[in-house]
Design a protein around this motif. Structure first.
Motif, PDB file in Angstrom:
ATOM      1  N   HIS A  77      12.725  10.803  -1.788  1.00 25.17           N
ATOM      2  CA  HIS A  77      12.454   9.521  -0.939  1.00 25.17           C
ATOM      3  C   HIS A  77      11.968   9.316  -0.079  1.00 25.17           C
ATOM      4  O   HIS A  77      11.083   8.319  -0.519  1.00 25.17           O
ATOM      5  N   ASP A  78      12.660   9.418   0.905  1.00 24.94           N
ATOM      6  CA  ASP A  78      12.169   8.672   1.924  1.00 24.94           C
ATOM      7  C   ASP A  78      10.970   9.078   2.485  1.00 24.94           C
ATOM      8  O   ASP A  78       9.437   8.631   2.602  1.00 24.94           O
ATOM      9  N   ARG A  79      10.288  10.746   1.546  1.00 28.63           N
ATOM     10  CA  ARG A  79       9.464  11.438   2.496  1.00 28.63           C
ATOM     11  C   ARG A  79       7.496  10.885   1.724  1.00 28.63           C
ATOM     12  O   ARG A  79       6.816  11.241   1.475  1.00 28.63           O
ATOM     13  N   THR A  80       7.962  10.599   0.202  1.00 29.44           N
ATOM     14  CA  THR A  80       7.502   9.742  -1.198  1.00 29.44           C
ATOM     15  C   THR A  80       6.931   8.890  -0.435  1.00 29.44           C
ATOM     16  O   THR A  80       5.794   8.116  -0.820  1.00 29.44           O
ATOM     17  N   ARG A  81       7.637   7.812   0.548  1.00 26.58           N
ATOM     18  CA  ARG A  81       7.360   7.031   0.358  1.00 26.58           C
ATOM     19  C   ARG A  81       6.352   6.612   1.754  1.00 26.58           C
ATOM     20  O   ARG A  81       6.036   5.846   1.436  1.00 26.58           O
ATOM     21  N   ALA A  82       6.925   7.347   2.069  1.00 25.22           N
ATOM     22  CA  ALA A  82       6.008   8.018   3.704  1.00 25.22           C
ATOM     23  C   ALA A  82       4.526   8.000   3.364  1.00 25.22           C
ATOM     24  O   ALA A  82       4.272   7.482   4.085  1.00 25.22           O
ATOM     25  N   ALA A  83       4.935   8.744   2.838  1.00 23.44           N
ATOM     26  CA  ALA A  83       3.433   9.037   2.308  1.00 23.44           C
ATOM     27  C   ALA A  83       2.900   8.512   1.127  1.00 23.44           C
ATOM     28  O   ALA A  83       1.565   7.942   1.936  1.00 23.44           O
ATOM     29  N   LEU A  84       3.058   7.456   0.684  1.00 26.42           N
ATOM     30  CA  LEU A  84       1.901   6.105  -0.176  1.00 26.42           C
ATOM     31  C   LEU A  84       2.008   5.438   0.944  1.00 26.42           C
ATOM     32  O   LEU A  84       0.983   4.697   0.706  1.00 26.42           O
ATOM     33  N   ALA A  85       3.162   4.804   1.935  1.00 24.86           N
ATOM     34  CA  ALA A  85       2.841   4.223   2.987  1.00 24.86           C
ATOM     35  C   ALA A  85       1.196   4.623   3.300  1.00 24.86           C
ATOM     36  O   ALA A  85       0.186   3.863   4.219  1.00 24.86           O
ATOM     37  N   ASP A  86       0.744   5.787   4.540  1.00 22.11           N
ATOM     38  CA  ASP A  86       0.452   6.574   5.371  1.00 22.11           C
ATOM     39  C   ASP A  86      -1.211   6.081   4.196  1.00 22.11           C
ATOM     40  O   ASP A  86      -1.521   6.126   4.755  1.00 22.11           O
ATOM     41  N   VAL A  87      -1.146   6.638   3.225  1.00 28.31           N
ATOM     42  CA  VAL A  87      -2.527   6.313   1.960  1.00 28.31           C
ATOM     43  C   VAL A  87      -2.861   5.097   2.282  1.00 28.31           C
ATOM     44  O   VAL A  87      -3.878   4.934   2.355  1.00 28.31           O
ATOM     45  N   THR A  88      -1.950   4.131   1.655  1.00 29.04           N
ATOM     46  CA  THR A  88      -2.168   3.122   1.933  1.00 29.04           C
ATOM     47  C   THR A  88      -3.320   2.297   3.237  1.00 29.04           C
ATOM     48  O   THR A  88      -4.140   1.303   3.144  1.00 29.04           O
ATOM     49  N   ALA A  89      -1.910   3.066   4.067  1.00 32.22           N
ATOM     50  CA  ALA A  89      -2.291   2.681   5.342  1.00 32.22           C
ATOM     51  C   ALA A  89      -4.024   3.065   5.957  1.00 32.22           C
ATOM     52  O   ALA A  89      -4.908   2.279   6.573  1.00 32.22           O
ATOM     53  N   GLY A  90      -4.240   3.971   5.034  1.00 34.67           N
ATOM     54  CA  GLY A  90      -5.459   4.746   6.078  1.00 34.67           C
ATOM     55  C   GLY A  90      -6.395   3.653   5.183  1.00 34.67           C
ATOM     56  O   GLY A  90      -8.126   4.488   5.899  1.00 34.67           O
ATOM     57  N   LEU A  91      -6.725   3.089   4.057  1.00 36.94           N
ATOM     58  CA  LEU A  91      -7.732   3.001   3.509  1.00 36.94           C
ATOM     59  C   LEU A  91      -9.013   2.031   4.302  1.00 36.94           C
ATOM     60  O   LEU A  91      -8.339   1.259   5.091  1.00 36.94           O
ATOM     61  N   PRO A  92     -10.017   1.371   3.969  1.00 34.42           N
ATOM     62  CA  PRO A  92     -10.657   0.356   4.904  1.00 34.42           C
ATOM     63  C   PRO A  92     -10.375  -0.819   4.215  1.00 34.42           C
ATOM     64  O   PRO A  92      -9.761  -0.505   3.046  1.00 34.42           O
ATOM     65  N   VAL A  93     -10.050  -1.302   5.781  1.00 32.81           N
ATOM     66  CA  VAL A  93      -9.369  -2.724   4.947  1.00 32.81           C
ATOM     67  C   VAL A  93      -9.962  -3.695   4.202  1.00 32.81           C
ATOM     68  O   VAL A  93      -9.141  -4.437   4.056  1.00 32.81           O
ATOM     69  N   ASP A  94     -11.316  -3.717   3.660  1.00 31.83           N
ATOM     70  CA  ASP A  94     -12.398  -4.391   3.164  1.00 31.83           C
ATOM     71  C   ASP A  94     -12.221  -4.526   1.026  1.00 31.83           C
ATOM     72  O   ASP A  94     -13.224  -4.668   0.361  1.00 31.83           O
ATOM     73  N   TRP A  95     -11.364  -3.010   0.647  1.00 33.43           N
ATOM     74  CA  TRP A  95     -11.486  -2.525  -0.076  1.00 33.43           C
ATOM     75  C   TRP A  95     -10.323  -3.074  -0.625  1.00 33.43           C
ATOM     76  O   TRP A  95      -9.589  -3.258  -0.702  1.00 33.43           O
ATOM     77  N   ARG A  96     -10.090  -2.830  -2.300  1.00 31.56           N
ATOM     78  CA  ARG A  96      -9.725  -3.938  -2.929  1.00 31.56           C
ATOM     79  C   ARG A  96      -8.529  -2.674  -3.334  1.00 31.56           C
ATOM     80  O   ARG A  96      -9.259  -1.620  -3.195  1.00 31.56           O
ATOM     81  N   ARG A  97      -6.808  -2.992  -3.799  1.00 33.82           N
ATOM     82  CA  ARG A  97      -6.316  -1.977  -3.998  1.00 33.82           C
ATOM     83  C   ARG A  97      -5.578  -1.911  -5.149  1.00 33.82           C
ATOM     84  O   ARG A  97      -4.727  -2.964  -6.059  1.00 33.82           O
ATOM     85  N   ALA A  98      -4.805  -0.876  -5.862  1.00 37.88           N
ATOM     86  CA  ALA A  98      -4.064  -0.982  -7.042  1.00 37.88           C
ATOM     87  C   ALA A  98      -3.159  -0.055  -6.863  1.00 37.88           C
ATOM     88  O   ALA A  98      -3.621   1.350  -7.029  1.00 37.88           O
ATOM     89  N   SER A  99      -2.013   0.249  -7.602  1.00 38.79           N
ATOM     90  CA  SER A  99      -0.974   0.708  -7.857  1.00 38.79           C
ATOM     91  C   SER A  99      -1.379   1.203  -9.645  1.00 38.79           C
ATOM     92  O   SER A  99      -0.521   0.056  -9.611  1.00 38.79           O
ATOM     93  N   VAL A 100      -0.684   2.857  -9.977  1.00 37.76           N
ATOM     94  CA  VAL A 100      -0.243   2.748 -10.642  1.00 37.76           C
ATOM     95  C   VAL A 100       0.898   3.689 -11.331  1.00 37.76           C
ATOM     96  O   VAL A 100       0.251   4.480 -10.621  1.00 37.76           O
ATOM     97  N   GLU A 101       1.679   3.236 -11.816  1.00 37.04           N
ATOM     98  CA  GLU A 101       3.473   4.185 -11.591  1.00 37.04           C
ATOM     99  C   GLU A 101       2.795   5.344 -13.406  1.00 37.04           C
ATOM    100  O   GLU A 101       2.250   4.358 -14.184  1.00 37.04           O
ATOM    101  N   ARG A 102       2.882   6.114 -12.896  1.00 39.74           N
ATOM    102  CA  ARG A 102       2.897   7.000 -14.177  1.00 39.74           C
ATOM    103  C   ARG A 102       2.770   6.493 -15.563  1.00 39.74           C
ATOM    104  O   ARG A 102       2.444   6.884 -16.672  1.00 39.74           O
ATOM    105  N   GLY A 103       3.895   5.978 -15.918  1.00 48.24           N
ATOM    106  CA  GLY A 103       4.092   5.492 -17.039  1.00 48.24           C
ATOM    107  C   GLY A 103       3.777   4.358 -17.344  1.00 48.24           C
ATOM    108  O   GLY A 103       3.691   4.059 -18.445  1.00 48.24           O
TER     109      GLY A 103
END
Length: 297
Positions: free
Chosen positions: A46-72
């Protein structure tokens, strides 16, 4: 002009699902210990997956829009044509998302190296931002993965990345007439599976080992499919001679001879087509592909 949008696709973790079911960490720990498992291992993933999601989000260009979609939520989500899709999770999560996408580039990111196969999620979380920018500008190398489509005679259709299966929803014997490669046979079986070259690295590979070990399965970009009949039953009225084969420019066709069969793709049985007696079904290469960003390592 709207800013680029990154859509991060993820799946609820085991810990989150267990907490929703059992209420507290103490209850989760007790439940797991009774089954010889450890809460610590679940928490680590769980912690490793959360850290990966945080790393991906932080690495995106600051001027981009973001959306998050859960599998369901995939079936209810609206993806924009110019989106860049970042799938953070298991290989199967890329397949789950594929049927809802068009020509958007897909970046598969592995949050648990050494746990996942990494075929569809070959990238590290730290690479996400740079890959998203490269995908947006067209600089990222892409793999055009063949997909498979089911079409019914009343206009229903379903597309999948790995494979589609047609069978009984309760996993009883399915009855139908199979037409393929100019041959026809009435069958009673556990179902018919038609898979792509991407699916050849997963479930289709397992089926082929047992059922047709000499069959040369297609590559992910080949415009071809492999088909298999699971456990056909030879009886006075049904045969078991048509077991497996390859399709290049042709189709597998079925006429339903059961009260109800279902067709679903990539293991998502909840999102399925319901087929009734006498209905005709055609399974073939889909018109579109899934565009995944290649690994350059």
């Amino acid at each position: 002009m709207a800013a680029p949008r990154a859509v991060i696709v993820h799946r609820t973790s085991e810990l989150t699902e267990l907490l929703a079911r059992h209420g507290t960490r103490g209850q989760v720990s007790f439940f797991l210990e009774q089954r010889g498992q450890s809460l610590a291992a679940v928490e680590e993933r769980h912690d490793r997956t959360r850290a990966a999601l945080a790393d991906v989000t932080a690495g995106l260009p600051v001027d981009w829009r973001r959306a998050s979609v859960e599998r369901g939520e995939l079936a209810r989500s609206v993806f924009e044509p110019d989106d860049v899709i970042l799938v953070v999770g298991q290989d199967g999560l890329v397949a789950n998302a594929a049927k809802y996408l068009g020509a958007q580039p897909v970046i598969g990111i592995d949050p648990l190296p050494g746990v996942n196969a990494g075929i569809l999620v070959p990238h590290a979380p730290a690479e996400g931002g740079a890959l998203a920018e490269a995908a947006r500008t067209g600089a990222a190398p892409l793999c055009e993965r063949t997909m498979v489509r089911v079409r019914t005679d009343d206009g229903q259709s379903l597309t999948a990345l790995n494979e589609v299966m047609i069978g009984q929803p309760g996993h009883q014997s399915a009855r139908y007439t199979l037409d393929v490669d100019g041959r026809s046979e009435r069958q009673s079986s556990s179902g018919v599976i038609v898979g792509t070259g991407t699916g050849a690295t997963g479930w289709c590979s397992s089926i082929a080992r047992v059922q047709s070990p000499r069959l040369a399965l297609p590559a992910p970009t080949d415009r071809g499919l492999a088909w298999f009949v699971r456990e056909p039953w030879p009886s006075p009225s049904t045969g078991a001679d048509l077991l497996a084969g390859l399709l290049h420019g042709d189709a597998v066709q079925l006429r339903v001879e059961s009260d109800q069969l279902v067709a679903f793709g990539d293991g998502m049985e909840d999102d399925r087509l319901t087929l009734s007696w006498g209905q005709r079904v055609r399974i073939e290469v889909a018109d579109r592909t899934l565009r995944t960003v290649r690994s350059v390592r």
